[in-house]
Design an enzyme around this catalytic site. Structure first.
Site, PDB file in Angstrom:
ATOM      1  N   SER A 249      53.144  43.750  53.825  1.00 28.23           N
ATOM      2  CA  SER A 249      52.830  42.470  53.188  1.00 28.23           C
ATOM      3  C   SER A 249      51.336  42.190  53.304  1.00 28.23           C
ATOM      4  CB  SER A 249      53.609  41.379  53.917  1.00 28.23           C
ATOM      5  OG  SER A 249      53.137  40.105  53.572  1.00 28.23           O
TER       6      SER A 249
ATOM      7  N   LYS B 192      62.416  37.310  56.470  1.00 26.02           N
ATOM      8  CA  LYS B 192      61.096  37.138  55.844  1.00 26.02           C
ATOM      9  C   LYS B 192      60.567  35.709  55.776  1.00 26.02           C
ATOM     10  CE  LYS B 192      62.753  36.456  51.159  1.00 26.02           C
ATOM     11  NZ  LYS B 192      62.483  36.558  49.749  1.00 26.02           N
TER      12      LYS B 192
ATOM     13  N   ASP C 227      72.953  46.998  53.490  1.00 29.67           N
ATOM     14  CA  ASP C 227      72.493  45.624  53.746  1.00 29.67           C
ATOM     15  C   ASP C 227      73.523  44.962  54.667  1.00 29.67           C
ATOM     16  OD1 ASP C 227      70.437  43.713  51.731  1.00 29.67           O
ATOM     17  OD2 ASP C 227      71.663  42.735  53.266  1.00 29.67           O
TER      18      ASP C 227
ATOM     19  N   LYS D 270      55.199  42.856  60.642  1.00 27.51           N
ATOM     20  CA  LYS D 270      54.693  43.790  59.618  1.00 27.51           C
ATOM     21  C   LYS D 270      53.531  44.617  60.185  1.00 27.51           C
ATOM     22  CE  LYS D 270      57.666  42.706  56.496  1.00 27.51           C
ATOM     23  NZ  LYS D 270      58.777  43.626  56.195  1.00 27.51           N
TER      24      LYS D 270
ATOM     25  N   TYR E 170      56.498  36.648  61.988  1.00 26.13           N
ATOM     26  CA  TYR E 170      56.874  37.482  60.835  1.00 26.13           C
ATOM     27  C   TYR E 170      55.738  38.454  60.486  1.00 26.13           C
ATOM     28  CZ  TYR E 170      57.353  38.971  56.027  1.00 26.13           C
ATOM     29  OH  TYR E 170      57.370  39.756  54.896  1.00 26.13           O
TER      30      TYR E 170
ATOM     31  N   PRO F 267      50.787  24.039  57.403  1.00 24.01           N
ATOM     32  CA  PRO F 267      50.203  24.764  58.539  1.00 24.01           C
ATOM     33  C   PRO F 267      50.343  26.273  58.337  1.00 24.01           C
ATOM     34  CG  PRO F 267      51.636  22.999  59.312  1.00 24.01           C
ATOM     35  CD  PRO F 267      51.817  23.068  57.826  1.00 24.01           C
TER      36      PRO F 267
END
Ligand code: NAD
Ligand code: WQD
Length: 339
Positions: free
Chosen positions: A125, A85, A31, A154, A150, A296
């Site tokens: 996701s 994220k 990480d 994915k 984002y 939004p």
């Protein structure tokens, strides 16, 4: 069997490390600490008795990332959680999201091929489904336009993996998570991000403990049971176990195609107001919230059909919304008033 967990000090990665250890896997964690710190590794040691080998490395740096594989050439599986994220932030800083989420993925895949890794599990996701017209969604539901950079990382990530490993010995599973929430039942580990959380459940617990004065329900004028949005909240430990089962599935030779996709949600659509009521019931706290305008980019409703994960992986979620609230609240109290 040794498994590298990228983004392993983060929320879902740390819970998955525990599940892997409890199911007999050797683990290595990497990480860069951009949204977590190593306190989660201390918690993991407390819970499992295992000190997880840790690499403080930015996976966007290919040669840095390779030091992990040079030290552990026997890594057989990789679970790739590392990513930024925050949906709203990705709209503000698309380049940062594309660079981080795509470069880190490409480098990790590159090293998997170079070091003959057999299994690659990717954190995808439900956001890849976009603004769906009806639920439940299954893995064959056509993907709509991504609502944010984002979400685009994915969608692109899924395609990059699929194309990269075609005709290779590496097999991959793309897990499409719905709304992960809750914490480890021990109370020692939970969501502890460096950046302020935006997701509903930590916003609720931070409000209840007094870190926030109040919270806003984003809209009560949707055509749903009570006007607020519907989501599929899944306990982080159930989600963590899906990763172990996904690895088992590949290592046991059960996966015949290169890339499989699984929804990981519990198929139970709950509204924001139902979640708030569940929290109030479980905690005995009165939550200070007001109804605000729509956020939004929010979609009205999405929940999963997870029969594929149940039938092929043998995944059976154990935790319900009350367990999510109980463990999230226990964790919030412990981290706010550490003993
Ligand atoms: P998190 O922020 O707690 O964990 C992600 C970890 O990745 C962090 O510890 C961060 O420091 C690390 N990281 C980011 N970029 C890195 C890089 N370049 N090199 C090394 N480390 C890096 O988030 P999480 O909730 O645990 O999410 C894990 C994964 O699941 C992410 O890929 C996320 O997009 C995905 N996901 C999360 C949710 C959710 O609601 N939490 C839902 C669907 C999918
Ligand atoms: C849940 C519901 C909000 C906060 C996001 C990503 C998705 C996935 C999961 C990563 C919504 C409402 C929230 C608040 C509120 N992540 N809410 N007040 O938006 O379903 O999904 O996290 O892949 O990609 O988009 O999750 O927890 O932000 O919101 O009323 O202060 O709670 O409007 O209806 P979301 P969330």
């Amino acid at each position: 069997m040794k498994v590298l967990v990228t983004g392993g000090t983060g929320y879902i990665g740390s819970h998955t490390l525990i599940d892997l250890i409890e199911n007999g896997y050797d683990v290595v964690c990497a990480d860069n600490g951009c949204n977590s710190d190593t306190s989660s590794l201390l918690a993991i040691e407390k819970i499992t008795g295992v000190k997880v080998p840790y690499f403080h490395i930015d996976l966007c740096d290919l040669s840095g990332a390779e030091t992990i594989f040079k030290s552990h050439p026997d890594i057989q599986g990789v679970i790739h959680f590392a990513a930024l994220k925050a949906v709203g932030e990705s709209v503000e800083k698309p380049i940062q999201y594309f660079r981080n989420n795509i470069d880190s993925l490409i480098n990790t895949l590159d090293l998997c091929l170079k070091y003959d890794v057999k299994a690659f599990i990717f954190s995808s996701s439900c956001t890849v489904y976009g603004d769906v017209s009806s639920s439940p969604v299954d893995e064959n539901t056509p993907l709509q336009e991504a609502a944010s950079p984002y979400g685009r990382t994915k969608q692109i990530g899924e395609q990059i993996i699929t194309d990269t490993i075609k005709n290779k010995s590496l097999k991959s599973i793309l897990l499409r998570y719905f709304n992960p929430a809750g914490a480890h039942p021990s109370g020692h580990l939970g969501e502890s991000p460096i950046n302020p959380p935006q997701n509903l459940v930590p916003v609720i617990t931070e409000t209840a403990i007094g870190k926030r004065n109040s919270m806003t329900v984003y809209g009560d004028d949707y055509p749903t049971r009570d006007g607020s949005c519907v989501r599929d909240y899944i306990h982080v430990c159930d989600l963590a176990h899906a990763h172990t089962l996904a690895l088992n599935y590949i290592f046991e030779g059960l996966q015949s195609i290169q890339t499989e996709i699984f929804n990981v949600g519990i198929g139970n659509g709950l509204t924001v107001l139902e979640i708030i009521r569940a929290f109030e019931k479980v905690s005995g706290e009165k939550l200070n919230y007001q109804i605000g305008g729509r956020r939004p980019g929010d979609i009205m409703a999405i929940y999963s059909d997870y029969r594929k994960a149940k039938n092929l992986l043998g995944w059976n979620p154990k935790y319900n919304v009350n367990d999510i609230m109980h463990t999230a609240w226990l964790w919030e109290k412990n981290r706010s008033n550490p003993k």
